[in-house]
Design a protein around this motif. Structure first.
Motif, PDB file in Angstrom:
ATOM      1  N   LEU A 177       0.824  -1.209   0.000  1.00 37.12           N
ATOM      2  CA  LEU A 177       0.000   0.000   0.000  1.00 37.12           C
ATOM      3  C   LEU A 177       0.858   1.259   0.000  1.00 37.12           C
ATOM      4  O   LEU A 177       0.505   2.258  -0.627  1.00 37.12           O
ATOM      5  CB  LEU A 177      -0.923   0.001   1.217  1.00 37.12           C
ATOM      6  CG  LEU A 177      -2.117  -0.944   1.178  1.00 37.12           C
ATOM      7  CD1 LEU A 177      -2.979  -0.752   2.418  1.00 37.12           C
ATOM      8  CD2 LEU A 177      -2.958  -0.707  -0.062  1.00 37.12           C
ATOM      9  N   VAL A 178       1.978   1.216   0.705  1.00 37.82           N
ATOM     10  CA  VAL A 178       2.885   2.365   0.720  1.00 37.82           C
ATOM     11  C   VAL A 178       3.374   2.667  -0.690  1.00 37.82           C
ATOM     12  O   VAL A 178       3.331   3.823  -1.150  1.00 37.82           O
ATOM     13  CB  VAL A 178       4.087   2.094   1.656  1.00 37.82           C
ATOM     14  CG1 VAL A 178       5.189   3.132   1.419  1.00 37.82           C
ATOM     15  CG2 VAL A 178       3.649   2.136   3.108  1.00 37.82           C
ATOM     16  N   MET A 179       3.832   1.667  -1.399  1.00 39.63           N
ATOM     17  CA  MET A 179       4.367   1.881  -2.751  1.00 39.63           C
ATOM     18  C   MET A 179       3.292   2.404  -3.701  1.00 39.63           C
ATOM     19  O   MET A 179       3.540   3.316  -4.497  1.00 39.63           O
ATOM     20  CB  MET A 179       4.976   0.586  -3.280  1.00 39.63           C
ATOM     21  CG  MET A 179       6.273   0.199  -2.580  1.00 39.63           C
ATOM     22  SD  MET A 179       7.109  -1.238  -3.320  1.00 39.63           S
ATOM     23  CE  MET A 179       6.080  -2.562  -2.696  1.00 39.63           C
ATOM     24  N   LEU A 180       2.099   1.845  -3.604  1.00 39.70           N
ATOM     25  CA  LEU A 180       1.002   2.292  -4.469  1.00 39.70           C
ATOM     26  C   LEU A 180       0.617   3.736  -4.175  1.00 39.70           C
ATOM     27  O   LEU A 180       0.440   4.555  -5.091  1.00 39.70           O
ATOM     28  CB  LEU A 180      -0.205   1.365  -4.272  1.00 39.70           C
ATOM     29  CG  LEU A 180      -1.454   1.698  -5.092  1.00 39.70           C
ATOM     30  CD1 LEU A 180      -1.155   1.582  -6.576  1.00 39.70           C
ATOM     31  CD2 LEU A 180      -2.602   0.777  -4.706  1.00 39.70           C
ATOM     32  N   SER A 181       0.503   4.072  -2.900  1.00 33.14           N
ATOM     33  CA  SER A 181       0.088   5.418  -2.507  1.00 33.14           C
ATOM     34  C   SER A 181       1.113   6.471  -2.917  1.00 33.14           C
ATOM     35  O   SER A 181       0.756   7.505  -3.511  1.00 33.14           O
ATOM     36  CB  SER A 181      -0.128   5.460  -0.985  1.00 33.14           C
ATOM     37  OG  SER A 181      -0.401   6.769  -0.552  1.00 33.14           O
ATOM     38  N   ILE A 182       2.394   6.220  -2.641  1.00 30.81           N
ATOM     39  CA  ILE A 182       3.435   7.207  -2.960  1.00 30.81           C
ATOM     40  C   ILE A 182       3.559   7.384  -4.470  1.00 30.81           C
ATOM     41  O   ILE A 182       3.652   8.516  -4.968  1.00 30.81           O
ATOM     42  CB  ILE A 182       4.791   6.776  -2.379  1.00 30.81           C
ATOM     43  CG1 ILE A 182       4.706   6.583  -0.868  1.00 30.81           C
ATOM     44  CG2 ILE A 182       5.867   7.814  -2.736  1.00 30.81           C
ATOM     45  CD1 ILE A 182       4.380   7.801  -0.091  1.00 30.81           C
ATOM     46  N   GLY A 183       3.540   6.284  -5.197  1.00 36.86           N
ATOM     47  CA  GLY A 183       3.687   6.379  -6.651  1.00 36.86           C
ATOM     48  C   GLY A 183       2.574   7.183  -7.300  1.00 36.86           C
ATOM     49  O   GLY A 183       2.829   8.055  -8.138  1.00 36.86           O
TER      50      GLY A 183
END
Length: 493
Positions: A325-331
Motif C-alpha cells: 500500500l505504501v508503494m502504491l500510494s506514494i507512486g
C-alpha cells in the motif's frame, strides 16, 4: 425472570479473515479521519498565507515544530497502550486489557498536562532556539500559549481512538478525528476572517476541535467497554508494562520532529519565504500521504492480535500488505503532484523561495517519502512485536546521521540544498529498517502455523482488490453482538 446478559467482551477480530482486507479497511478508514484533520491544518496554512504577512506564515512553521514534539510524545504513549492492550485482546483477556488501558490513560493525562503547561511557560525562549525572531517569534509564541495547555485533550482523544482500533472499530475511530476536523474546518474561517483574529483565531479553533476529539473518543471507548476507573494499586505496574513499549516509542517519535527542528532552523537562515515554503510542504505532506500515516496505527493492532494469538505467518502477511500500500500510494501521489504543481503553488500564494521549494518537492523530493513510509511500517512492526528499541535506533539514525550531515552540506547550496539533503538521508534508513523488519518477522517462533478453524486463508479469498475490501467495510467494522446462548461475543469479520 430474565437473567441479564453478561457485559459484552471484544474478541480478537484480526486473527481471522483476509489480512489484506483488514489492512485496507483499517488504513482506509484511518486515512479518512487523518486526511480530514491534516486538511484542516493545511487550510489554516492557506488562510494565513492569503493574509499576505510572511511573519504569520513563518510563525505557523515555527509553532508547528514545537507542536510536532508534543504530538510525538502523545503518539508514543498511544503506541504503548495499543501494543499492550492489543496483545491482551488477542489472548482473550478483555478485563486485563481494560485495566491496563485505564491505568495507561491516567498516566497519559498527567504527563500531557505537565508537557502542555510547561510548553506554554517556556514558549518564547524555546522558539528562539528554533530560529524564530521578530514578529514571527511573537505570533508563534501567542499561538503556543493558547494551544499548549489543551494538549491533554488531544492526547486522551488519541488514546481512546487507539483503543477503538484495537478492538476493530475502524469506523468509530475514524469518526473521532473526522468530527474534530469538521469542528476546526467550520470555526477556522469564522475566527480567522470573520472575527479578524488571524493566527490567534486558528489557535482557538484548534482548542475547540480538541474538546470534540476528547469527548467523542471517550464515548466510543465506553461503548466498547474498554475503560473503567483505574485501580490505583495497579497503576504503577501497568504503567511500567505499557512504558516498556511507550518509552522507546516516544523516543522514536521524537526523532522526526527533532530532525524537523534542525531543518526549520536551517531554512530560517534563508529568510521567512524559505520557512514559509517548508511549512507549506509540511502541512501538505500529511494530507497527501494520509494512508501511509494511517498504516502506522492501523497495522499495529493487527500485528499485536496475531502475535498474542500465536499466528506468526499472519504477522508477516501484515507487513507485506502494508508495504504494498505504501508503494502504491506514494507512486500515485507523485504522478499527480508532478502534473499539478503549479496549482499547489497558487493555492499557497507562494512567492520566491517558497514557490521554488514547492516545485522541487512536487517534482523530485516527494519520492523520498516512499522510504519514509517504509520506515513507518517497519517501526509499527518493531513496536508491536517486542523490538521497540529497533524503531528508536532507526528513527534517531534518520534524524541525526540521516539529516544533520546531508542538510549541513545542502545549506551551502541554498534552501533547495536543505530540502534535497533531508530527502537523501531517509533513503538509507528506510531501506535498512524494512530489511530488519522482515528479519524480525522471519525469526518469530511457530507455535501456531495455521489459522484457527473458520479462518479464511489469504490464498482462498476470491479477491483482495481495494474495491472488494472497502465494499466489505460495514461487515468488517460492524459492532460485535453478544451471543444469546452463552453471552460471549461474536465479531463479524
Amino acid at each position: 425472570m430474565t437473567r441479564p446478559h453478561p457485559p459484552t467482551r471484544q474478541k480478537a477480530c484480526f486473527i481471522t479473515g483476509s489480512i489484506m482486507r483488514h489492512v485496507l479497511v483499517m488504513a482506509g478508514t484511518g486515512a479518512i479521519g487523518l486526511m480530514a484533520v491534516f486538511a484542516v491544518d493545511m487550510l489554516n496554512m492557506v488562510y494565513i498565507a492569503h493574509l499576505n504577512q510572511a511573519a504569520l506564515t513563518a510563525a505557523i512553521g515555527f509553532a508547528g515544530a514545537v507542536i510536532g514534539l508534543q504530538i510525538a510524545v502523545s503518539i508514543g504513549l498511544t503506541i504503548g497502550v495499543s501494543a499492550a492492550v492489543g496483545r491482551e485482546i488477542g489472548a482473550g483477556r478483555h478485563e486485563e486489557a481494560k485495566q491496563i488501558a485505564s491505568s495507561a490513560l491516567l498516566v497519559m493525562f498527567g504527563l500531557s498536562c505537565v508537557l502542555g503547561i510547561g510548553t506554554m511557560l517556556v514558549a518564547h525562549p524555546l522558539l528562539q532556539l528554533f530560529g524564530a525572531q521578530g514578529d514571527a517569534l511573537d505570533h508563534a509564541t501567542r499561538y503556543l500559549q493558547v494551544v499548549s495547555p489543551f494538549l491533554p485533550l488531544i492526547c486522551m482523544g488519541m488514546g481512546f481512538s487507539a483503543l477503538m482500533r484495537v478492538v476493530g472499530d475502524a469506523k468509530g475511530s475514524m469518526h473521532i478525528t473526522l468530527l474534530g476536523a469538521i469542528t476546526a474546518a467550520v470555526l477556522d474561517p469564522i475566527m480567522i476572517f470573520g472575527l479578524h483574529e488571524g493566527l490567534t483565531g486558528a489557535a482557538i479553533s484548534t482548542v475547540m476541535s480538541r474538546f470534540v476529539v476528547a469527548l467523542v473518543g471517550l464515548m466510543g471507548a465506553l461503548r466498547h467497554d474498554m475503560v473503567t476507573w483505574p485501580t490505583l494499586s495497579r497503576v504503577v505496574a501497568d504503567a511500567r508494562h505499557v512504558g516498556s513499549v511507550a518509552t522507546p516509542a516516544i523516543l522514536t517519535n521524537l526523532a522526526t520532529p527533532v530532525g524537523g527542528v534542525y531543518v526549520t532552523e536551517s531554512m530560517a537562515r534563508f529568510g521567512l519565504e524559505a520557512v514559509g515554503g517548508q511549512a507549506s510542504i509540511e502541512r501538505t505532506v500529511p494530507v497527501l500521504f494520509s494512508l501511509v500515516f494511517a498504516l502506522t496505527g492501523s497495522v499495529g493492532p493487527i500485528m499485536a492480535q496475531n502475535m498474542g494469538a500465536g499466528f506468526y505467518p499472519r504477522v508477516r502477511e501484515t507487513l507485506t500488505a502494508a508495504l504494498k500500500l505504501v508503494m502504491l500510494s506514494i507512486g500515485a501521489t507523485w504522478l499527480i503532484l508532478a502534473v499539478l504543481q503549479n496549482y499547489v503553488v497558487a493555492v499557497f500564494n507562494a512567492q520566491g523561495d517558497a514557490a521554488m521549494l514547492i516545485h522541487l518537492f512536487c517534482s523530485l523530493t516527494i519520492g523520498s517519502y516512499l522510504f519514509v513510509g517504509m520506515l513507518f511500517v517497519a517501526n509499527a512492526a518493531f513496536n508491536n512485536l517486542g523490538y521497540p528499541l529497533y524503531s528508536t535506533a532507526f528513527n534517531w539514525g534518520r534524524a541525526t546521521l540521516g539529516t544533520i550531515p546531508f542538510v549541513g552540506i545542502g545549506q551551502h547550496y541554498g534552501p533547495a540544498g536543505v530540502q534535497l539533503g533531508q530527502a537523501v538521508g531517509v533513503v538509507v534508513f528506510g531501506t535498512l529498517a524494512v530489511f530488519k523488519a522482515f528479519q524480525v518477522t522471519k525469526n518469530l517462533k511457530h507455535p501456531a502455523n495455521h489459522p484457527p478453524a473458520g479462518t479464511i486463508a489469504v490464498s482462498d479469498v476470491p479477491t483482495t482488490s481495494a474495491e472488494a475490501a472497502m465494499a466489505d467495510l460495514d461487515e468488517v467494522t460492524a459492532p460485535s453482538t453478544p451471543d444469546q446462548t452463552d453471552g460471549s461475543t461474536k465479531t463479524h469479520v
